[in-house]
Write an enzyme that holds these catalytic residues in place. Structure first.
Site, mmCIF file in Angstrom:
data_model
loop_
_atom_site.group_PDB
_atom_site.id
_atom_site.type_symbol
_atom_site.label_atom_id
_atom_site.label_comp_id
_atom_site.label_asym_id
_atom_site.label_seq_id
_atom_site.Cartn_x
_atom_site.Cartn_y
_atom_site.Cartn_z
ATOM 1 N N ASP A 214 -11.800 3.175 7.090
ATOM 2 C CA ASP A 214 -10.978 2.658 8.102
ATOM 3 C C ASP A 214 -11.230 3.681 9.661
ATOM 4 O OD1 ASP A 214 -9.636 0.498 7.580
ATOM 5 O OD2 ASP A 214 -7.824 1.670 6.653
ATOM 6 N N HIS B 173 -1.053 7.356 3.842
ATOM 7 C CA HIS B 173 -2.514 7.440 4.222
ATOM 8 C C HIS B 173 -2.687 8.588 5.015
ATOM 9 C CE1 HIS B 173 -2.363 3.794 1.949
ATOM 10 N NE2 HIS B 173 -3.643 3.204 2.541
ATOM 11 N N SER C 83 0.834 -1.206 -0.220
ATOM 12 C CA SER C 83 0.030 0.068 -0.005
ATOM 13 C C SER C 83 0.652 1.262 0.085
ATOM 14 C CB SER C 83 -0.771 -0.090 1.095
ATOM 15 O OG SER C 83 -0.424 -0.198 2.464
ATOM 16 N N PHE D 244 0.862 5.916 12.673
ATOM 17 C CA PHE D 244 1.979 5.237 13.294
ATOM 18 C C PHE D 244 3.453 5.787 13.335
ATOM 19 C CE2 PHE D 244 -0.864 2.036 11.246
ATOM 20 C CZ PHE D 244 -1.989 1.956 12.536
ATOM 21 N N GLU E 282 7.178 -0.114 14.413
ATOM 22 C CA GLU E 282 7.425 1.128 13.942
ATOM 23 C C GLU E 282 8.454 1.901 14.841
ATOM 24 O OE1 GLU E 282 4.536 0.166 14.448
ATOM 25 O OE2 GLU E 282 3.411 -0.217 12.539
#
Ligand SMILES: Cc1ncc(C[n+]2csc(CCOP(=O)(O)OP(=O)(O)O)c2C)c(N)n1
Ligand SMILES: [Mg+2]
Lengths: 323, 275
Positions: free
Chosen positions: A125, A117, A45, A91, A66
């Site tokens: 989402d 995103h 993605s 994140f 992360e």
């Protein structure tokens, strides 16, 4: 007129900024083997699958981790590499902000942080995945550049500019398609804002998907004889204070529009600049101190006040305050 | 008393709801929710979880924390099946103004204990709830549902270390061990094995079960409740996409919904399975 290439905002092609990122980082990695990409279980993605396949030695899969990813990138950078650390903006830099602050920024490690995103347009989402605060939490970090490009071409060009810059950077972009307003192969200049439309009544500074909305607003208000000057400001830090101040002094009032919290975002940066250098009305268009929710990108952009009509309302308010 | 057939029927209905709601939503996660239907059916319909659908805030309820929030379709379908809200509402999943947010939100829907989506935050909150129960001398139990992929996160292991040290016997973690994450099979992306040994090293009781064997899941839960000297982890070996042949075992179904045509095939397969 500094024109970046588009002809008609309504019919212009659309593209994904994240595709521009994937292409840009691939260009860079092909040209320089020190350029690396690190990803936390979101390779496709974030458009890194091609790089993973073609240049496996320059790709690191860290799993869903992360914080570790940011630290590894700092270590790589302190050893001469140019790592891009990529995940969703909630994140990265959301979860790993402390590692960004100390391992990267304080040490001035040459890490490129990629927040994908970003914004409310991530859609169904829901709130947990809609990064609205990333600009605020990165703007406050010393040594860190903060970039929010307009479209696919500008994102690709920005990646090249980040590689050329020696120091920590944050670049953010959304998931959805946005109008392609810039030309391919235009170099990206860090710290530069540019006018896409000239006008004398009100300055609109915007970035990301809000640039297109600002142009729509300008077209509509032109019908009433109100001329907006639309300035794209992909560089949030450093901010192009020269260009923005010059325009603001000419028009006498300012609107700032972005897909982020109005607290701490580009709007705050411009308000700080104007307040200290040339006080005048500054109206911010963005998310007003709330979380998002599930919905389609279009529904959410409408509901959360990120459309041309919201920019028009803000411009009217700025104009009335200026009177 | 365990009524296995009833639970299996519920699991079947839950799977059917998952497929239907995801197809209607047009986005969302398929593999994880389908794989966990048997576990959720056992928890909610095998009298493992003490809860009251008509009184979601009942003080002495057991709590379920869904740490891997992306598999919420299985939780939503289960709650609807249990009567927390009308089943028709499942069709609003991920839509504007829906109570069924893309990732669970405690303020949106009854029966949701906390918000989740960013992986690994659930375990720590479950620990906090279990600690509060112990401090308040409440007999309620806390269940935390974790995915295997989220075990990549450091926070999971911070929580595992804490709970083991605190001897939180009123906490049970159930892991959806389906061997997939987004970028591929877990053992290729970031191997977790030997997972059971890792938990044992932190003073946890470990049970490994077939996550589709209702009897085995139920037995493990009952055993966990009887233990008084530390937390238990139940590693539920599941098949991602369970019940739909073109989804089973395939990591590419992690984060996409079936199309209308695929959903029709999936529903036929789910409903024709013997219970
Ligand atoms: C902190 C954090 N990082 C990344 C993500 C994005 N993400 C969602 S699910 C997932 C991992 C998938 O593995 P698993 O949880 O085992 O999912 P399964 O496919 O088995 O349902 C990732 C990386 C996230 N939700 N939270
Ligand atoms: Mg998994």
């Amino acid at each position: 007129m500094e024109h970046k290439g588009f002809t008609d905002i309504r019919t212009v092609e659309k593209g994904r900024a994240r595709e521009g990122f994937g292409l840009g980082v691939l260009d860079a990695a092909r040209a320089n083997k020190n350029v690396m990409a690190l990803c936390a279980d979101l390779t496709e993605s974030i458009m890194l699958a091609k790089l993973r396949e073609e240049l496996p030695k320059q790709f690191v899969e860290v799993g869903v981790a992360e914080q570790n990813m940011m630290g590894i990138a700092a270590g790589l950078a302190l050893s001469g590499k140019i790592p891009f650390v990529a995940s969703y903006a909630v994140f990265n830099p959301g979860r790993n902000w402390d590692q960004l602050r100390v391992s990267v920024c304080y040490s001035n490690a040459n890490v490129k942080v990629v927040g994908a995103h970003a914004g409310i347009s991530v859609g169904p989402d829901g709130a947990t995945h809609q990064a609205l605060e990333d600009i605020a939490i990165t703007r406050v970090l010393p040594n860190l550049l903060v970039i929010a490009p307009t479209d696919i071409h500008e994102t690709r060009a920005a990646v090249a500019a980040l590689v050329a810059h020696n120091g920590p950077c944050y670049i953010r972009f959304g998931r959805d398609v946005v109008p392609t307003l810039t030309k391919p192969d235009m170099p990206f200049e860090i710290g530069k804002a540019y006018a896409l439309r000239h006008g004398s009544h009100c300055t609109v500074v915007a970035n990301g998907p809000l640039v297109a909305e600002a142009l729509l607003a300008a077209e509509e208000l032109a019908g009433e004889g109100i001329e907006l000057e639309v300035i794209a400001s992909p560089s949030i830090k450093p901010l192009d204070s020269h260009t923005i101040l010059a325009s603001a002094k000419k028009t006498g009032c300012v609107v700032v529009a972005e897909e982020a919290q109005i607290i701490g975002g580009l709007g705050s940066a411009v308000a700080e600049l104007i307040g200290e250098a040339a006080p005048m009305p500054v109206i911010r268009v963005g998310i007003h101190d709330s979380f998002g929710e599930s919905g389609t990108p279009d529904e959410l952009m409408d509901r959360y006040g990120l459309r041309s009509r919201h920019i028009i309302a803000a411009a009217r308010k700025a104009l009335s305050l200026n009177r | 008393m365990l009524h296995e057939t009833i639970i299996r029927e519920k699991a079947q209905a839950i799977r059917a709801s998952i497929v239907t709601m995801l197809a209607a939503a047009g986005s969302g996660h398929s593999a994880g929710p389908l794989g966990m239907a048997d576990v959720f059916a056992t928890l909610y319909f095998g009298e493992v979880l003490r809860h009251k659908a008509e009184e979601p805030e009942w003080e002495d309820r057991d709590k379920l924390v869904l740490s891997c929030g992306h598999i919420c379709p299985v939780l939503y379908a289960t709650l609807a099946e249990a009567g927390y809200f009308p089943k028709e509402e499942l069709l609003t999943l991920r839509k504007l103004d829906s109570r069924l947010q893309g990732h669970p939100h405690n303020l949106a829907l009854p029966g949701i204990e906390t918000s989740s989506g960013p992986l690994s935050q659930g375990i720590s909150q479950a620990i906090g709830m279990a600690l509060a129960n112990r401090l308040d001398e409440r007999r309620s139990h806390v269940y935390a549902i974790l995915s295997d992929g989220e075990h990549n996160e450091g926070q999971i292991w911070e929580g595992v270390m804490f709970a083991g040290n605190a001897g939180l016997s009123n906490l049970t973690v159930i892991i959806d061990r389906n061997n997939i994450q987004i970028d591929g099979p877990t053992e290729q992306i970031m191997p977790l094995e030997p997972l059971a040994d890792k938990y044992r090293a932190f003073n946890w009781h470990v049970r490994e079960v077939d996550g589709h064997n209702v009897r085995a899941i139920w037995d493990a839960c009952m055993e966990a409740r009887a233990i008084t000297d530390g937390p238990t982890v139940i590693i539920a070996h599941t098949i991602p996409g369970k019940g739909v042949d073109f989804m089973e075992y395939d990591y590419r179904w992690h984060g996409k919904p079936p199309t209308a045509e695929q959903a029709a095939v999936a529903l036929t397969q789910i409903m024709s399975e013997e219970v």
